[in-house]
Write a protein that holds these residues in place. Sequence first.
Motif, PDB file in Angstrom:
ATOM      1  N   ILE A  53      52.932  65.091  16.326  1.00 53.33           N
ATOM      2  CA  ILE A  53      53.471  64.591  17.598  1.00 53.33           C
ATOM      3  C   ILE A  53      53.616  63.068  17.582  1.00 53.33           C
ATOM      4  CG2 ILE A  53      52.630  66.553  18.931  1.00 53.33           C
ATOM      5  CD1 ILE A  53      50.380  64.782  19.989  1.00 53.33           C
ATOM      6  N   PRO A  79      49.630  56.718  21.557  1.00 45.49           N
ATOM      7  CA  PRO A  79      49.752  55.654  20.535  1.00 45.49           C
ATOM      8  C   PRO A  79      50.726  54.553  20.931  1.00 45.49           C
ATOM      9  CG  PRO A  79      49.947  57.818  19.538  1.00 45.49           C
ATOM     10  CD  PRO A  79      50.030  58.011  21.011  1.00 45.49           C
ATOM     11  N   TRP A 115      51.356  60.591  15.958  1.00 46.62           N
ATOM     12  CA  TRP A 115      50.238  59.658  15.729  1.00 46.62           C
ATOM     13  C   TRP A 115      50.315  59.155  14.291  1.00 46.62           C
ATOM     14  CZ3 TRP A 115      45.005  59.639  18.430  1.00 46.62           C
ATOM     15  CH2 TRP A 115      45.150  59.965  19.775  1.00 46.62           C
ATOM     16  N   ARG A 143      34.309  68.015  24.098  1.00 47.15           N
ATOM     17  CA  ARG A 143      34.739  69.377  23.768  1.00 47.15           C
ATOM     18  C   ARG A 143      33.695  70.091  22.928  1.00 47.15           C
ATOM     19  NH1 ARG A 143      39.870  69.615  20.725  1.00 47.15           N
ATOM     20  NH2 ARG A 143      39.615  67.422  20.263  1.00 47.15           N
ATOM     21  N   TYR A 159      43.384  54.292  25.810  1.00 42.28           N
ATOM     22  CA  TYR A 159      43.736  55.713  25.696  1.00 42.28           C
ATOM     23  C   TYR A 159      42.957  56.372  24.566  1.00 42.28           C
ATOM     24  CZ  TYR A 159      47.761  54.634  28.697  1.00 42.28           C
ATOM     25  OH  TYR A 159      48.553  54.244  29.734  1.00 42.28           O
ATOM     26  N   THR A 204      56.225  58.815  10.388  1.00 45.40           N
ATOM     27  CA  THR A 204      55.569  59.217  11.647  1.00 45.40           C
ATOM     28  C   THR A 204      56.185  58.472  12.830  1.00 45.40           C
ATOM     29  OG1 THR A 204      53.543  59.491  10.381  1.00 45.40           O
ATOM     30  CG2 THR A 204      53.324  59.510  12.753  1.00 45.40           C
ATOM     31  N   ILE A 236      48.230  68.179  13.977  1.00 50.18           N
ATOM     32  CA  ILE A 236      48.971  68.236  15.258  1.00 50.18           C
ATOM     33  C   ILE A 236      49.246  66.819  15.741  1.00 50.18           C
ATOM     34  CG2 ILE A 236      48.809  68.862  17.707  1.00 50.18           C
ATOM     35  CD1 ILE A 236      47.195  71.339  16.825  1.00 50.18           C
ATOM     36  N   LEU A 237      48.200  65.988  15.687  1.00 45.88           N
ATOM     37  CA  LEU A 237      48.375  64.599  16.142  1.00 45.88           C
ATOM     38  C   LEU A 237      49.450  63.903  15.320  1.00 45.88           C
ATOM     39  CD1 LEU A 237      44.630  63.568  16.730  1.00 45.88           C
ATOM     40  CD2 LEU A 237      46.343  64.139  18.453  1.00 45.88           C
ATOM     41  N   LYS A 238      49.411  64.146  13.999  1.00 50.48           N
ATOM     42  CA  LYS A 238      50.450  63.535  13.143  1.00 50.48           C
ATOM     43  C   LYS A 238      51.828  64.068  13.531  1.00 50.48           C
ATOM     44  CE  LYS A 238      50.243  61.046  10.267  1.00 50.48           C
ATOM     45  NZ  LYS A 238      50.136  61.202   8.834  1.00 50.48           N
ATOM     46  N   ASN A 285      46.144  55.464  13.891  1.00 50.11           N
ATOM     47  CA  ASN A 285      45.732  55.983  15.195  1.00 50.11           C
ATOM     48  C   ASN A 285      44.646  57.047  15.025  1.00 50.11           C
ATOM     49  OD1 ASN A 285      49.196  55.920  15.939  1.00 50.11           O
ATOM     50  ND2 ASN A 285      47.706  54.445  16.710  1.00 50.11           N
ATOM     51  N   ASP A 316      39.529  57.036  25.731  1.00 46.85           N
ATOM     52  CA  ASP A 316      39.584  58.167  26.658  1.00 46.85           C
ATOM     53  C   ASP A 316      39.634  59.482  25.878  1.00 46.85           C
ATOM     54  OD1 ASP A 316      40.046  59.425  29.272  1.00 46.85           O
ATOM     55  OD2 ASP A 316      42.050  59.831  28.482  1.00 46.85           O
ATOM     56  N   PHE A 317      40.543  59.515  24.901  1.00 49.30           N
ATOM     57  CA  PHE A 317      40.700  60.753  24.131  1.00 49.30           C
ATOM     58  C   PHE A 317      39.480  61.007  23.240  1.00 49.30           C
ATOM     59  CE2 PHE A 317      42.672  63.168  20.506  1.00 49.30           C
ATOM     60  CZ  PHE A 317      42.716  64.359  21.195  1.00 49.30           C
ATOM     61  N   LYS A 364      36.920  62.563  25.401  1.00 57.11           N
ATOM     62  CA  LYS A 364      37.286  63.966  25.676  1.00 57.11           C
ATOM     63  C   LYS A 364      37.027  64.835  24.453  1.00 57.11           C
ATOM     64  CE  LYS A 364      40.599  63.091  29.326  1.00 57.11           C
ATOM     65  NZ  LYS A 364      41.923  62.566  29.589  1.00 57.11           N
ATOM     66  N   ARG A 377      43.495  70.801  11.279  1.00 53.14           N
ATOM     67  CA  ARG A 377      44.667  71.257  12.036  1.00 53.14           C
ATOM     68  C   ARG A 377      44.944  70.296  13.194  1.00 53.14           C
ATOM     69  NH1 ARG A 377      46.571  74.515  16.307  1.00 53.14           N
ATOM     70  NH2 ARG A 377      44.549  74.352  17.331  1.00 53.14           N
ATOM     71  N   GLU A 378      43.861  69.849  13.863  1.00 52.81           N
ATOM     72  CA  GLU A 378      44.056  68.912  14.974  1.00 52.81           C
ATOM     73  C   GLU A 378      44.668  67.602  14.510  1.00 52.81           C
ATOM     74  OE1 GLU A 378      40.617  70.210  18.123  1.00 52.81           O
ATOM     75  OE2 GLU A 378      40.954  68.086  17.714  1.00 52.81           O
TER      76      GLU A 378
END
Lengths: 227, 396
Positions: free
Chosen positions: B296, A113, B298, B17, B6, A81, B292-294, B302, B9-10, B13, B288-289
């Motif tokens: 990009i 991250p 993460w 949602r 961060y 990752t 996606i994080l993985k 994280n 923050d996320f 958010k 799925r989310e």
Amino acid sequence: MSIIKMDRVTKTYNPGKPNEFAALSEISLDIPSGQCTILAGPSGSGKTTLLSLVGLMSRPSSGRITILGKETTLLAENFRTLFRRGHMGFIFQHFQLITDLTVKDNLDLVLYPDGRPFNAIRERRTSLLERFGLITKRAEKASVLSGGEQQRLAIARALMNNPEILLVDEPTAHLDTTLSQHVIALFEDLRNEGKTLIIASHDPLVLAGGLAERVIHLRDGRIIRQV
Amino acid sequence: MRSIFYAVDFALKGLLRQKTKNLSIVALFALIVFLFSGIDFMSNALYNETLKALAFQPSLIIQDVRAGRQVPISLADMADIAKIPGVSSVKGRVWGYYFDPFTGANYTIVGDSGDLKELWDLRAILPDPAPSGAEPLFLKNGEALVGEGVIKIRRTRIGGVLNFQDHTGRPVPLKIRGTFSSNVSLWAHDLIVLTEEDARKLFGLDPGSGWDIAVDVPNEFEVPKVGEKILRINPGARVIATNQLKRTYGSSYGFRSGVVLSLNITCLLAFLILAYDRVARLSQEEQREIAILKAIGWQTRNVIRLNMLQSIILSLTGFLVGIVASYCHVFVAGAPLLRIVFAGWSVLYPPHPIPPSFDISKVFGLMFLTVVPYIAVGILPVWRAAVRDPEEVFRA
């Protein structure tokens, strides 16, 4: 100079089960740095699987993949990752955006991250939004964007960490001809900036243009031709 | 540090949602905490109030018992008891309960021989008619000090008259001289203080007897020994130490709260099952989310940190809302939903408010029992989803 080297890579899904199938068989190839390589072939030929393996989003069943001189096959999941975050951007066929987050948040997520300073994240985000014509859409949810805008957002997201390697899966699959040409032009710009692009596509528009230095044709998980 | 900011923050958010779903979880969480902490606040406050009341009690109470029932006690032994080393005072007490057929209420009647006036913090009292310079007599025959509950249920006022009857049916009119302060209202709500003479008349107690004998022993370590010596003087008596009473009240409230808590545990289990169901089975969209994080960049930690932050925000919000609501319910509104459990048999339930008193360690204990499991059950499924190859999730 080769940036990605695959050595007799095989990927078999559901091994040992009745529904076992080999998506890729004994693939060996070198991808040079700063070039655009297109993986062509019909659906099911193994293009997306190959991109996933290079993007370290799945592991080969056998063989070795070396990226930027690092043998990645045996890397632990967390290092894979980290490696992906440091060197690669991935643009998915179905964009894979978090659609109920805003455009801005979809981009910021990439750098969270790292713990980079907020100003650095904002500058990077703003420059990409301006470049891809999304600056006025930054506060809108990704779900309300058009297909073309979502595609541009997906590209912007892939570029947030300024990667050397950009992996793109069927970038024009959901776009009309005009938008497809626009996206191809974007990829040409990125290639000219020195990015290494690997694009999986069977769209004649992508194949016919002058985008690619090299086209690798796949069928049934094997390389049948390289141009 | 920035990455944590961060992540927070996320996390916020992410929670915003799915407002409806997350508000439901907070509400459910708050309800569970409300039920549990309410019981604890209430029993703790009542126990502390009882201890305050028992502070006025003597070290030992001597009762006479026949056939296992309490009967009036002869005061003849008081002189002998007073001679026991360590005893500072001995007093025969005249008190009991009076059933009021008009209201269906039981009042607690206490006969005052002039030595209770320092104990009662009076809110309102009629002017003393004694001539200036003379020693003011606190209560006179025919007068009473009453709790607020008596005033309310009899719909009377200070200066009004309570028409009671003695044990033979003869009328005993009592003029209300004053009421008790709200500080002591929890235990003085149904109380009526009369002169000892009026109380004897009401209960038919002759001057040589009382309902019990109060013995003060300043050194609490001598109390058991003094108790033994009293039993030698009056072998048939029942000697109760105030310490025993404290323990009895403690277990009584503990038992009552325990019964309700055991019912609440069912709610807690139901909640935990629900929470487990929610967090242990990630939906396709949630998986799925994470993928996606993985994809990009993460890392698993994280993703787990994000999930933990969301769980912490949800559960702590629910916990705080539950605690504040419970505090207001018990100490501001007077615990209308729990009163029936604790108020006992009396028609005259104690009034609002119950004096604030709670044990912070129990609050933390409840937090440990609710917030921690909620956070913990979410980690495993998220970890499982986060270690999957993103491609595998997208393909599915």
